[in-house]
Design a protein around this motif. Structure first.
Motif, PDB file in Angstrom:
ATOM      1  N   GLY A  57       0.999  -1.045   0.436  1.00  0.00           N
ATOM      2  CA  GLY A  57      -0.076   0.052  -0.059  1.00  0.00           C
ATOM      3  C   GLY A  57       0.735   1.254   0.537  1.00  0.00           C
ATOM      4  N   ALA A  58       1.847   0.767  -0.342  1.00  0.00           N
ATOM      5  CA  ALA A  58       3.131   2.200   0.037  1.00  0.00           C
ATOM      6  C   ALA A  58       2.810   3.108  -1.059  1.00  0.00           C
ATOM      7  N   ASP A  59       3.328   4.248  -0.794  1.00  0.00           N
ATOM      8  CA  ASP A  59       2.775   5.723  -2.209  1.00  0.00           C
ATOM      9  C   ASP A  59       4.015   5.669  -2.615  1.00  0.00           C
ATOM     10  N   LEU A  60       4.309   4.793  -4.533  1.00  0.00           N
ATOM     11  CA  LEU A  60       5.686   5.299  -4.214  1.00  0.00           C
ATOM     12  C   LEU A  60       5.864   6.630  -4.940  1.00  0.00           C
ATOM     13  N   GLY A  61       5.297   7.476  -5.413  1.00  0.00           N
ATOM     14  CA  GLY A  61       5.352   8.547  -5.643  1.00  0.00           C
ATOM     15  C   GLY A  61       5.927   9.476  -4.998  1.00  0.00           C
ATOM     16  N   GLN A  62       5.557   9.310  -3.336  1.00  0.00           N
ATOM     17  CA  GLN A  62       5.613   9.933  -2.103  1.00  0.00           C
ATOM     18  C   GLN A  62       6.954   9.762  -1.781  1.00  0.00           C
ATOM     19  N   MET A  63       7.114   7.730  -1.809  1.00  0.00           N
ATOM     20  CA  MET A  63       8.109   7.187  -1.486  1.00  0.00           C
ATOM     21  C   MET A  63       9.732   8.139  -2.118  1.00  0.00           C
ATOM     22  N   GLY A  64       9.077   8.012  -3.568  1.00  0.00           N
ATOM     23  CA  GLY A  64      10.752   8.797  -4.419  1.00  0.00           C
ATOM     24  C   GLY A  64      10.780  10.382  -3.953  1.00  0.00           C
ATOM     25  N   LYS A  65       9.670  10.529  -3.570  1.00  0.00           N
ATOM     26  CA  LYS A  65       9.870  12.291  -3.221  1.00  0.00           C
ATOM     27  C   LYS A  65      11.366  12.951  -1.266  1.00  0.00           C
ATOM     28  N   VAL A  66      10.654  12.003  -0.767  1.00  0.00           N
ATOM     29  CA  VAL A  66      11.330  11.263   0.223  1.00  0.00           C
ATOM     30  C   VAL A  66      12.750  10.909   0.137  1.00  0.00           C
ATOM     31  N   ALA A  67      13.304  10.504  -0.626  1.00  0.00           N
ATOM     32  CA  ALA A  67      14.812   9.448  -1.013  1.00  0.00           C
ATOM     33  C   ALA A  67      15.200  10.730  -2.276  1.00  0.00           C
ATOM     34  N   GLU A  68      14.220  11.561  -3.124  1.00  0.00           N
ATOM     35  CA  GLU A  68      15.323  11.704  -3.429  1.00  0.00           C
ATOM     36  C   GLU A  68      15.847  13.487  -2.436  1.00  0.00           C
ATOM     37  N   SER A  69      14.369  14.111  -1.853  1.00  0.00           N
ATOM     38  CA  SER A  69      14.918  15.283  -0.435  1.00  0.00           C
ATOM     39  C   SER A  69      15.862  15.076   0.828  1.00  0.00           C
ATOM     40  N   TYR A  70      16.290  13.784   0.963  1.00  0.00           N
ATOM     41  CA  TYR A  70      17.362  13.291   2.253  1.00  0.00           C
ATOM     42  C   TYR A  70      18.780  14.217   1.425  1.00  0.00           C
ATOM     43  N   ASP A  71      18.753  14.397   0.602  1.00  0.00           N
ATOM     44  CA  ASP A  71      20.445  14.812   0.006  1.00  0.00           C
ATOM     45  C   ASP A  71      20.167  14.929  -1.136  1.00  0.00           C
ATOM     46  N   LYS A  72      20.763  16.606  -1.934  1.00  0.00           N
ATOM     47  CA  LYS A  72      20.763  17.329  -3.006  1.00  0.00           C
ATOM     48  C   LYS A  72      21.062  16.398  -3.833  1.00  0.00           C
ATOM     49  N   ARG A  73      22.408  14.554  -3.658  1.00  0.00           N
ATOM     50  CA  ARG A  73      22.948  14.470  -4.700  1.00  0.00           C
ATOM     51  C   ARG A  73      22.444  12.498  -5.135  1.00  0.00           C
ATOM     52  N   CYS A  74      20.763  12.963  -4.574  1.00  0.00           N
ATOM     53  CA  CYS A  74      19.447  12.162  -4.561  1.00  0.00           C
ATOM     54  C   CYS A  74      19.308  12.584  -5.993  1.00  0.00           C
ATOM     55  N   ALA A  75      18.816  13.263  -5.770  1.00  0.00           N
ATOM     56  CA  ALA A  75      18.120  14.216  -7.593  1.00  0.00           C
ATOM     57  C   ALA A  75      19.141  14.799  -8.514  1.00  0.00           C
ATOM     58  N   GLU A  76      20.452  14.858  -8.172  1.00  0.00           N
ATOM     59  CA  GLU A  76      20.876  14.485  -9.099  1.00  0.00           C
ATOM     60  C   GLU A  76      21.560  12.776  -9.444  1.00  0.00           C
ATOM     61  N   TRP A  77      21.486  12.507  -8.722  1.00  0.00           N
ATOM     62  CA  TRP A  77      21.694  10.985  -9.313  1.00  0.00           C
ATOM     63  C   TRP A  77      20.387  10.200 -10.495  1.00  0.00           C
ATOM     64  N   ASN A  78      19.247  11.004  -9.792  1.00  0.00           N
ATOM     65  CA  ASN A  78      18.109  11.322 -10.383  1.00  0.00           C
ATOM     66  C   ASN A  78      18.460  11.391 -11.971  1.00  0.00           C
TER      67      ASN A  78
END
Length: 147
Positions: free
Chosen positions: A95-116
């Motif tokens: 039941g996890a919201d994958l869109g929300q999980m992706g946002k949390v992962a990207e917001s952890y550190d600026k390098r996460c968004a850079e990686w994507n």
């Protein structure tokens, strides 16, 4: 080994079948959290150098990226490859919201968004996706269990 009958649609169908048929819910043991496995597919640009670069990046995934995955609640992420077709399985709480999980992962550190952003430069959607669409979920249509 390259098969003479190979084409991307057949490969996509076969791989989707194999991985979708393995999709299931299971208990994690920790407080009986139900987990589910999801399957996604994407192509890498049909360019040998780009493919090699993409594979090399995944030999050295940035630590911030994996820390972001943990923070977001992903339990397991596995990538498979056949030629330029990639298959990704993810295990997440049911039941996890994958869109929300992706946002949390990207917001952890600026390098996460850079990686994507970096990885997006290598990816193209499989046949039938909309322009600009990359990873798409492969839905299960058959399952065999022997319990």
């Amino acid at each position: 080994m390259k098969l003479s009958w190979y084409n991307p649609l057949i490969a996509f169908t076969a791989i989707s079948f194999l991985f979708a048929s393995c999709s299931h819910n299971r208990s994690a043991g920790k407080a009986d959290v139900q987990l589910t496995e999801k399957v996604f597919v994407v192509n890498i640009l049909k360019n040998g150098q780009k493919l090699n670069e993409y594979l090399e990046h995944h030999q050295h995934v940035w630590p911030e990226v994996e820390a972001g995955f943990k923070k977001a609640g992903y339990k397991k992420i596995t990538l498979y490859r056949y030629d330029h077709l990639l298959v990704m399985t993810i295990v997440v709480p049911a039941g996890a919201d994958l869109g929300q999980m992706g946002k949390v992962a990207e917001s952890y550190d600026k390098r996460c968004a850079e990686w994507n952003q970096l990885m997006n430069q290598y990816q193209v959607g499989v046949e039938g996706t909309s322009p600009g669409q990359t990873w798409v979920e492969a839905k299960p249509f058959y399952a065999f269990t022997n319990q």
